[in-house]
Design an enzyme around this catalytic site. Sequence first.
Site, PDB file in Angstrom:
ATOM      1  N   LYS A 139       0.818  -1.206   0.000  1.00  8.25           N
ATOM      2  CA  LYS A 139       0.000   0.000   0.000  1.00  8.25           C
ATOM      3  C   LYS A 139       0.858   1.265   0.000  1.00  8.25           C
ATOM      4  CE  LYS A 139      -1.719   0.492   4.008  1.00  8.25           C
ATOM      5  NZ  LYS A 139      -1.451   1.719   4.775  1.00  8.25           N
ATOM      6  N   THR A 140       1.786   1.333   0.951  1.00 11.81           N
ATOM      7  CA  THR A 140       2.650   2.503   1.045  1.00 11.81           C
ATOM      8  C   THR A 140       3.522   2.612  -0.196  1.00 11.81           C
ATOM      9  OG1 THR A 140       2.741   1.953   3.374  1.00 11.81           O
ATOM     10  CG2 THR A 140       4.168   3.717   2.621  1.00 11.81           C
ATOM     11  N   ASP A 148      -4.053   7.990   2.452  1.00  8.02           N
ATOM     12  CA  ASP A 148      -3.639   6.688   2.984  1.00  8.02           C
ATOM     13  C   ASP A 148      -4.655   6.246   4.042  1.00  8.02           C
ATOM     14  OD1 ASP A 148      -2.094   4.502   3.470  1.00  8.02           O
ATOM     15  OD2 ASP A 148      -0.607   5.543   4.692  1.00  8.02           O
ATOM     16  N   GLU A 149      -4.766   4.954   4.305  1.00  8.73           N
ATOM     17  CA  GLU A 149      -5.674   4.432   5.339  1.00  8.73           C
ATOM     18  C   GLU A 149      -7.070   5.041   5.200  1.00  8.73           C
ATOM     19  OE1 GLU A 149      -4.573   2.083   7.169  1.00  8.73           O
ATOM     20  OE2 GLU A 149      -2.522   2.463   7.872  1.00  8.73           O
ATOM     21  N   GLN A 162      -9.371  -3.513   7.684  1.00  8.08           N
ATOM     22  CA  GLN A 162      -8.537  -2.916   8.731  1.00  8.08           C
ATOM     23  C   GLN A 162      -9.135  -1.638   9.304  1.00  8.08           C
ATOM     24  OE1 GLN A 162      -4.142  -3.194   8.307  1.00  8.08           O
ATOM     25  NE2 GLN A 162      -4.621  -3.790   6.211  1.00  8.08           N
ATOM     26  N   ARG A 200       0.017  -8.545  11.269  1.00  5.96           N
ATOM     27  CA  ARG A 200       1.275  -7.837  11.522  1.00  5.96           C
ATOM     28  C   ARG A 200       2.453  -8.787  11.365  1.00  5.96           C
ATOM     29  NH1 ARG A 200       0.134  -4.077   9.697  1.00  5.96           N
ATOM     30  NH2 ARG A 200      -1.795  -5.172   9.302  1.00  5.96           N
TER      31      ARG A 200
END
Length: 722
Positions: free
Chosen positions: A31-32, A218-219, A249, A599
């Site tokens: 994603k990043t 983002d997010e 998430q 994670r």
Amino acid sequence: MNLGDLNAQQLKAVKTVKHPVLVFAGAGTGKTRVLTYKIWHLIKDKIYSPNEILALTFTNKAASEMKERIQESVNCDNVNVGTFHSIGARILRKHISYLDDRYNSSFTIYDVSDQKALLKEVREELNITESKELNINFLRSQLDKFKNASMSVEEVESKANSFEDKKIAEVYKRYSELLLSNNAVDFNDLIGMPLKLFKHSNALLKKYQQLWKYILVDEFQDTNSPQFELISLLGGKHQNITVVGDDDQSIYGWRGANIDNILTNFKDTFPKAVEIKLEKNYRSTQRILDGAWSVVKNNINRAEKKLVATKDLGEKISLISTGSDEDEANAICDSIKKEIKINKTPFNDFAILYRTNAQSRIIEQTMIREGLPYRIVGGTKFYDRKEVKDVLAYLTLVCNPNDNIALKRIINFPVRGIGEKSITIFNDLASEKGISLFESLKSCRDIKLRGKQQDSIEQFYLSINKFHDLLETLDCKELIRVLLEEFNIENYYKNNPAEQDRYNNIQELKSSVDHFSEKNPGAYLRDFLQEIALYTDLDGYDNSKSHVALMTIHTAKGLEFPTVFVSGLEQGLFPLIRDDDPSDQLEEERRLFYVAVTRAMERVYLLNAQQRRTFGGLKRSSFRQSDFLNEIDKDVIKVKPYKTVRIKRFVRSGGKKTFQISRTVTQFDDFKKGDQVQHNLFGVGTILVLSGTGENQKVGVEFDGGLRKKLIVKYARLKKID
DNA sequence: CTTGACGCTGTTTTT
DNA sequence: CAGCGTCAAG
């Protein structure tokens, strides 16, 4: 950087520029990476220049990481990267007086404790201090709700029917008035007020639409309604917007995050949106993904998708059930020690995650006893400490003399003989003359006070004023030093042996001012105060240090670790459910479980305890195991038996014979006869004989091909094959 | 006005 | 176990 590094879906997300783009990016799918490559692509191919790009994140850590990567790849630092709140604050610093000319750009940002202090005043003013229902925490949550729904005071007033609702509306009104007269805003205002600004001034909105020609978020699943509205306004004209997120998430519903923003609202608002799904996971093993998915798939409100691992199947997820929270902590420490012994893993490969901060205590104690280095991330923050807040209140007041909350905090610290009574007198004087509380201190000579009090108030007033005038000329670095000197704060702590911790914290505060001032030459004190107001403990987290990381699952979002322990899998704790639970809360808990498990890169341990101490050890409560453990796919789980044996040792003390529990030995055997093991050099083998335990355990192994070896577990890099 | 003792109460998660 | 508010004594 090279576009060839990207997979097909990532590449599509990066190269689709002339449409709104909605990227569903599962955990660990890059994603990043997509966001930074996209910014790099926009700049390098001269589609937009750096200052025309706005990238919004939720944490400072994410923002600074993105900044760093852009800096490395295109060597420019003028891309606007920041959290929603910091960008909002930036807009307000420029235009806040447009909303009301009693506001100015030195406004204070109130944190939760300031908010509470303000609400305390409101409760007193409105005579509702007796009401148990209208307590401060409840009122604060109500205000949060109003602001997250962009409801104005008038709207709330008009909808209030019951006596209680009318009181709440009154509180909202008075609270807003006091914020204004204090020249202060709360966290929600950092989003809500820029929004109001853009709605009221079309010219201003146009200006910012032209300024920020490309927007990335983002997010995105964590946006609340005002945040979504804000980006819709900014991006509505040019439609150049990319949002990246994962509905699985979304774990900030309680803070107003609206999961529908990613599920439906974006496509409704931007009908031309191109939707892209990233489902190739680069972080975790397939078993970890399967385990996480098997729980979250029970949610009804989710977009259908399933991650595919690029890694192999991996080890099974370990489940360890223990009798008590102490044993749970022991099991974690034992498992860490064992992994270190066998795999030579560094400490920072491990993270211990929990649902509530209170759980960290017992784990921390056990880590200390076992001599394992650890670091708690989050929890009580440095800037929340009393002595630090006191000094910050001085700095705040110097910047913003209208801030009564800051003033009241320090008017009698260090002691000046000014108590509640004197403050009331000044308060009355201020409202009578229509001036601020701080200005009323100027008239201290005209007031019935003792001479000594008059002297000290006058001194206080003049000094704060003096510093206020010095704001433009004196660097923050010097200002804090002179201020600590002038108000005798440093000596107050220095000379008191019981206050050494606090003295040290003041020193640390000083160095954080220094650090800030060096990083931002020419910055004002108010910029430092803003940075602190928006600072979280995660921002200072450095995972290159060799420590085991302890944090809540919320804090861990966005991070990854080779080995993850998830503690407290008990019904009522995780999922944490309250009596008045709406059913969608369980779905959020499932997503939280999903976040926790994903994670991990290589190994996951799930733990629970039958009994757990609550309220600092006063109460013991029993729990049954979490429903999540019933939902999780049994094929990826391996139950590890665990029991502790307490060794009692008799000691003599003063003639009396007592016993001590000297050490808790855990029966958690590393290897058993018949275990299949893997050795780097000798390959796969079977354990034939065992001797010794713990540190000194030795094994006799017969490897494939008949080679027999005797090995010391500590040195041989043996790996057990499940 | 300050200090200290005592009782009450609350435990989610955080920008 | 805190962190708060309340109360009484100095």
